[in-house]
Motif scaffolding. Structure first.
Motif, PDB file in Angstrom:
ATOM      1  N   VAL A 264       0.857  -1.312  -0.043  1.00 55.68           N
ATOM      2  CA  VAL A 264      -0.100  -0.057   0.072  1.00 55.68           C
ATOM      3  C   VAL A 264       0.925   1.204  -0.056  1.00 55.68           C
ATOM      4  CG1 VAL A 264      -1.882   1.257   1.128  1.00 55.68           C
ATOM      5  CG2 VAL A 264      -1.751  -1.354   1.409  1.00 55.68           C
ATOM      6  N   PRO A 265       0.762   2.254  -1.219  1.00 51.23           N
ATOM      7  CA  PRO A 265       1.402   3.524  -1.067  1.00 51.23           C
ATOM      8  C   PRO A 265       0.803   4.391  -0.070  1.00 51.23           C
ATOM      9  CG  PRO A 265       0.231   3.251  -3.051  1.00 51.23           C
ATOM     10  CD  PRO A 265      -0.049   2.066  -2.290  1.00 51.23           C
ATOM     11  N   THR A 266       1.403   4.959   1.179  1.00 53.49           N
ATOM     12  CA  THR A 266       0.731   5.566   2.176  1.00 53.49           C
ATOM     13  C   THR A 266       1.482   6.627   2.574  1.00 53.49           C
ATOM     14  OG1 THR A 266      -0.691   5.312   3.771  1.00 53.49           O
ATOM     15  CG2 THR A 266       1.198   3.951   3.886  1.00 53.49           C
ATOM     16  N   CYS A 290       4.099  -1.464   3.880  1.00 55.25           N
ATOM     17  CA  CYS A 290       3.881  -0.077   3.781  1.00 55.25           C
ATOM     18  C   CYS A 290       4.954   0.582   2.858  1.00 55.25           C
ATOM     19  CB  CYS A 290       4.115   0.518   5.340  1.00 55.25           C
ATOM     20  SG  CYS A 290       4.041   2.290   5.562  1.00 55.25           S
ATOM     21  N   ALA A 291       4.559   1.281   1.833  1.00 52.52           N
ATOM     22  CA  ALA A 291       5.347   1.716   0.939  1.00 52.52           C
ATOM     23  C   ALA A 291       5.433   3.457   0.848  1.00 52.52           C
ATOM     24  CB  ALA A 291       4.890   1.276  -0.645  1.00 52.52           C
ATOM     25  N   SER A 292       6.532   3.784   1.018  1.00 55.90           N
ATOM     26  CA  SER A 292       6.699   5.374   1.176  1.00 55.90           C
ATOM     27  C   SER A 292       7.854   6.023   0.139  1.00 55.90           C
ATOM     28  CB  SER A 292       7.417   5.754   2.452  1.00 55.90           C
ATOM     29  OG  SER A 292       6.692   5.190   3.685  1.00 55.90           O
ATOM     30  N   VAL A 422      -1.925  -1.863  -4.206  1.00 53.83           N
ATOM     31  CA  VAL A 422      -3.118  -1.062  -4.125  1.00 53.83           C
ATOM     32  C   VAL A 422      -2.909   0.236  -4.874  1.00 53.83           C
ATOM     33  CG1 VAL A 422      -4.449   0.304  -2.303  1.00 53.83           C
ATOM     34  CG2 VAL A 422      -3.701  -1.891  -1.777  1.00 53.83           C
ATOM     35  N   SER A 423      -3.570   0.061  -5.906  1.00 53.63           N
ATOM     36  CA  SER A 423      -3.336   1.280  -7.109  1.00 53.63           C
ATOM     37  C   SER A 423      -4.260   2.265  -6.963  1.00 53.63           C
ATOM     38  CB  SER A 423      -3.592   0.530  -8.547  1.00 53.63           C
ATOM     39  OG  SER A 423      -3.123   1.717  -9.239  1.00 53.63           O
TER      40      SER A 423
END
Length: 494
Positions: A264-266, A290-292, A422-423
């Motif tokens: 998930v980019p968040t 968790c993608a930053s 998650v796009s």
């Protein structure tokens, strides 16, 4: 028994779901959070053939349990209709080595539509339920997408006003025009000379200002939030994780009960927190990744246990993640410290006063569910190009951050579980970034890039950008961060 939502900062501040939705943010500055989880029958033999609306009814009736079935039907059927350009609402696309969950098929081509299409209906239904006579003022800060999606949802909704603040130099041209051309007599958009954290901090301050609250009440007005700080924004996001799993079962790619990962980019941590809640009601989740982007404060937190916002704020090509204070992480912290409101309050005050806090004693099982990583600007561009060359499919920069982080995670761990990326936005929202990454062309305007993107992708122009270049700008106010409250008072004439 009705589900209890408690403030993360005061164990005595408890409300029902509809009350939490109306208030948005707890009066003590905390976030309303479930302390127990509802029982949900996730029978994928049935769910694999269910519509998105049916999955939504199952999840929302469990979490928003003081709404009647008829009230939820009204909200769901009005939210998930032909505003979305596909009957699936959130299609799952199989690519080489991953699945992309497309959450950008709504009217503003970003994942915020998934929850902000329903929030106005939940909020006005809750107001009616409680006999509320006050006009609801939606006050929100946006890093690019929430603002437009919230305005699209609340435009001309009776009994509401909406005021959106955004960082003037911190959004794409398409994002900015989507907001500044928004119609609706009750919509107000204000650019600030500052970044998203500045906007979000002052919005929170206004929510917690008792004098301002009293002034509004005297004029029969009250604040609520469209950010994921509002539980009515967060709960509908749980739905699409259950839906994605059901689609994998339906396709025969997994069996019911198999674990899958989500990447998930968040920035504000709401989207991945919804996945955490999906896990708590029984969704078979292996890892939540968790993608930053270069603002990698969350990566550092999961790596070291210290949350430290004392760092340079970076403006990147994935602006919706350009955030150093992740509001929704507070809910996870609350769970990590055993639903301890006192401890959570202490940590949040340390963040405010010292710019950091350290978590020394946390629930290891919850922490173990998360992995974290970040992608640099160069890695993000390279990932857009790689995915295009391998799949003839163009990701937006936020999705590409998640895609790159997942690729690195898989190489490092060897974790071979099926993984859903998650796009969160259409590449049409960030056309210059997408076209530059794929072709190397530079110096394009947003609207030249839109044409190039159309040619490269073969995907029709979404309605959200069609005609945007010539739409009249209706909102052109710019204020200093220090003048945000004055702008609110002027709009509301208080």
């Amino acid at each position: 028994m009705t589900l209890v939502y408690q403030s993360t900062r005061d164990a005595h501040n408890t409300v029902t779901a509809s009350q939490a939705i109306l208030q948005g943010l707890a009066s003590d500055g905390g976030l309303f959070t479930p302390t127990t989880y509802p029982r949900v029958d996730l029978d994928f033999a049935l769910l694999k053939d269910a519509s998105y609306q049916e999955v939504a009814k199952l999840v929302l009736s469990a979490f928003l349990d003081d709404f009647t079935p008829e009230e939820l039907d009204y909200c769901i059927n009005n939210a998930y209709d032909d505003k979305f350009d596909t009957p699936e609402i959130a299609p799952l696309v199989k690519l080489n080595g991953q699945y992309n969950l497309e959450l950008f098929r709504g009217s503003t081509i970003a994942f915020k539509d998934m929850a902000l299409s329903i929030l106005p209906y939940l909020m006005t239904t809750a107001a009616k339920k409680h006999g509320l006579e006050n006009e609801i003022v939606i006050l929100t800060a946006t890093s690019g997408d929430t603002g437009k999606a919230a305005m699209a949802g609340f435009a001309d909704v009776a009994g509401t006003q909406i005021i959106v603040f955004y960082p003037r130099d911190g959004v794409s041209k398409v994002q900015e025009l989507q907001m500044t051309t928004q119609t609706g007599r009750n919509t107000h958009v204000v650019a600030i000379d500052g970044n998203f954290d500045d906007a979000q901090t002052d919005v929170k301050r206004m929510f917690n200002d008792s004098d301002l609250r009293d002034k509004l009440a005297a004029h029969k007005l009250q604040f609520s939030s469209a950010n994921s700080m509002n539980i009515g924004r967060l709960v509908p996001q749980i739905v699409y994780y259950v839906w994605a799993y059901a689609q994998l079962v339906k396709a025969g790619d997994i069996h019911a009960g198999d674990e899958i990962n989500f990447t998930v980019p968040t920035g504000n941590f709401g989207n991945i927190l919804a996945a955490f809640y999906a896990k708590q009601i029984g969704l078979p989740v292996g890892k939540l990744i968790c993608a930053s982007n270069d603002n990698n404060v969350l990566t550092d937190f999961f790596t070291t246990g210290t949350y430290d916002k004392k760092r340079a704020f970076k403006v990147t090509t994935s602006p919706s993640m350009d955030i150093l204070v992740s509001s929704n992480l507070e809910r996870l912290i609350f769970h990590l410290v055993g639903n301890g409101a006192e401890k959570t309050k202490e940590l949040m005050e340390a963040l405010l006063e010292k710019g950091e806090y350290s978590l020394t004693d946390a629930d290891a099982a919850i922490l173990d569910l998360f992995a974290a990583g970040f992608a640099t600007e160069e890695q993000t561009a390279a990932e857009i190009k790689r995915v295009y060359e391998e799949n003839d499919y163009i990701e937006d920069p936020h999705t590409a951050v998640a895609s790159a982080v997942y690729k690195a995670y898989k190489e490092e761990t060897g974790d071979s579980r099926p993984t859903v990326i998650v796009s969160t936005a259409s590449p049409y929202k960030f056309p210059v970034v997408a076209v530059e990454a794929v072709t190397g062309k530079t110096g394009l305007s947003d609207f030249e890039a839109l044409e190039n993107l159309h040619d490269l992708s073969g995907v029709a122009y979404p309605q959200a950008v069609d005609g945007l270049e010539t739409a009249p700008v209706l909102h052109d106010t710019v204020v200093a961060t220090a003048d945000m409250q004055k702008a609110v008072e002027d709009y509301l004439q208080v």
